[in-house]
Write an enzyme that holds these catalytic residues in place. Structure first.
Site, PDB file in Angstrom:
ATOM      1  N   CYS A  93       0.839  -1.205   0.000  1.00 56.79           N
ATOM      2  CA  CYS A  93       0.000   0.000   0.000  1.00 56.79           C
ATOM      3  C   CYS A  93       0.879   1.263   0.000  1.00 56.79           C
ATOM      4  O   CYS A  93       1.543   1.546  -0.981  1.00 56.79           O
ATOM      5  CB  CYS A  93      -0.967  -0.048   1.184  1.00 56.79           C
ATOM      6  SG  CYS A  93      -2.360   1.085   0.992  1.00 56.79           S
ATOM      7  N   GLU A 149      -1.419  -9.153   3.631  1.00 53.53           N
ATOM      8  CA  GLU A 149      -1.297  -9.557   5.044  1.00 53.53           C
ATOM      9  C   GLU A 149      -2.645  -9.514   5.758  1.00 53.53           C
ATOM     10  O   GLU A 149      -2.857 -10.263   6.723  1.00 53.53           O
ATOM     11  CB  GLU A 149      -0.253  -8.695   5.771  1.00 53.53           C
ATOM     12  CG  GLU A 149      -0.722  -7.335   6.274  1.00 53.53           C
ATOM     13  CD  GLU A 149      -1.034  -6.324   5.174  1.00 53.53           C
ATOM     14  OE1 GLU A 149      -0.722  -6.593   3.994  1.00 53.53           O
ATOM     15  OE2 GLU A 149      -1.608  -5.268   5.491  1.00 53.53           O
ATOM     16  N   HIS A 153      -3.594  -5.275   0.364  1.00 52.37           N
ATOM     17  CA  HIS A 153      -3.049  -5.725   1.647  1.00 52.37           C
ATOM     18  C   HIS A 153      -3.102  -7.250   1.774  1.00 52.37           C
ATOM     19  O   HIS A 153      -4.019  -7.781   2.425  1.00 52.37           O
ATOM     20  CB  HIS A 153      -3.835  -5.087   2.806  1.00 52.37           C
ATOM     21  CG  HIS A 153      -3.486  -3.655   3.044  1.00 52.37           C
ATOM     22  ND1 HIS A 153      -2.429  -3.267   3.857  1.00 52.37           N
ATOM     23  CD2 HIS A 153      -4.032  -2.514   2.563  1.00 52.37           C
ATOM     24  CE1 HIS A 153      -2.359  -1.934   3.880  1.00 52.37           C
ATOM     25  NE2 HIS A 153      -3.305  -1.461   3.101  1.00 52.37           N
TER      26      HIS A 153
END
Ligand code: MN
Length: 260
Positions: free
Chosen positions: A127, A237, A235
């Site tokens: 990001c 994660e 994202h």
């Protein structure tokens, strides 16, 4: 006899310990707010799940300190966060749509990116981290997609859980991202209003949303080497830490490169 067998077993343990591959240490860029250094646990979870050892790097303007940190880590993750200062970052006046900027964090992240890449460490920008990579190596950003990109109609700031992909991306054939994910298109989560505008020299765009917003970049390897630097606008994660492993390959790539 008893003594000999103890020595033998001790030697055996030493031998097996030295042969076992060491888990690579992955530095994670952090943010300091109200006297607290912070990193979302989602990054930490994803690194651990992919086989790495996370190490949070506190914000600093001291390049000597950072140099020592870079001697210790085997790979780097640049985390998400605030907008990048357009004036310092790429010489543009701030537009009205610009969000919060943190000059100290920009300096830290940009210095960290350049030093890590120069050192040949594998780097994953997520990001804001992707945007920082682009700016650090000479690119520019859209400061605010809704007010700057007329044809962009996709909601890039989703109102949905982090583990849920809300918009599609198209992935470039032949890219590292394609080889990792193994698909031409997939759905990603999206929490941004800035994005790559002019791509930094030495990079290629490897994924875009259907309204043409850059969703992933990677640095062209020198001399047919392997890709060492990748940035994603989404994202991974956020999904991995919630138990969705469809993007775990991105972290596994980082761990693999960091293990070399
Ligand atoms: Mn998006």
């Amino acid at each position: 006899m008893k003594r000999i067998s103890i020595v033998f077993f001790a030697a055996l343990i030493c031998l097996s310990a030295s042969k076992a591959p060491k888990a690579p240490i992955i530095g994670v860029s952090s943010f300091a707010d109200s006297g607290v250094t912070s990193v979302s646990l989602t990054y930490i979870d994803a690194i651990k799940k992919a086989g790495g050892v996370p190490l949070v790097i506190p914000m600093t303007s001291d390049s000597t300190q950072l140099e020592r940190v870079l001697q210790t880590i085997d790979g780097l993750i640049l985390t998400g966060g605030e907008d990048v200062d357009p004036l310092q970052g790429y010489g543009e006046q701030p537009r009205r749509g610009l969000g919060t900027i943190v000059p100290e964090r920009d300096s830290f992240d940009i210095m960290l990116s350049k030093m890590a890449v120069k050192k040949g460490l594998p780097v994953l920008g997520i990001c804001r981290g992707e945007q920082v990579l682009n700016v650090a190596f000479g690119g520019t950003l859209y400061q605010d997609i809704p007010s700057q990109v007329k044809d962009s109609y996709v909601k890039h700031k989703q109102s949905a859980p982090r583990y849920y992909g809300t918009h599609s991306i198209n992935i470039k054939e032949g890219s590292l991202l394609k080889s990792i994910l193994g698909v031409d298109s997939t759905a990603v989560n999206s929490y941004h209003h800035q994005s790559v505008k002019d791509l930094a020299p030495g990079f290629i765009i490897t994924a875009t949303s259907v309204d043409g917003i850059v969703e992933a970049i990677e640095m062209i390897p020198s001399k047919k080497g392997e890709v060492m630097v990748m940035g994603v606008q989404f994202h991974p994660e956020g999904l991995i830490s919630s138990g969705d492993d469809s993007f775990l390959g991105i972290f596994q790539w980082l761990i693999r490169m960091a293990s070399k």
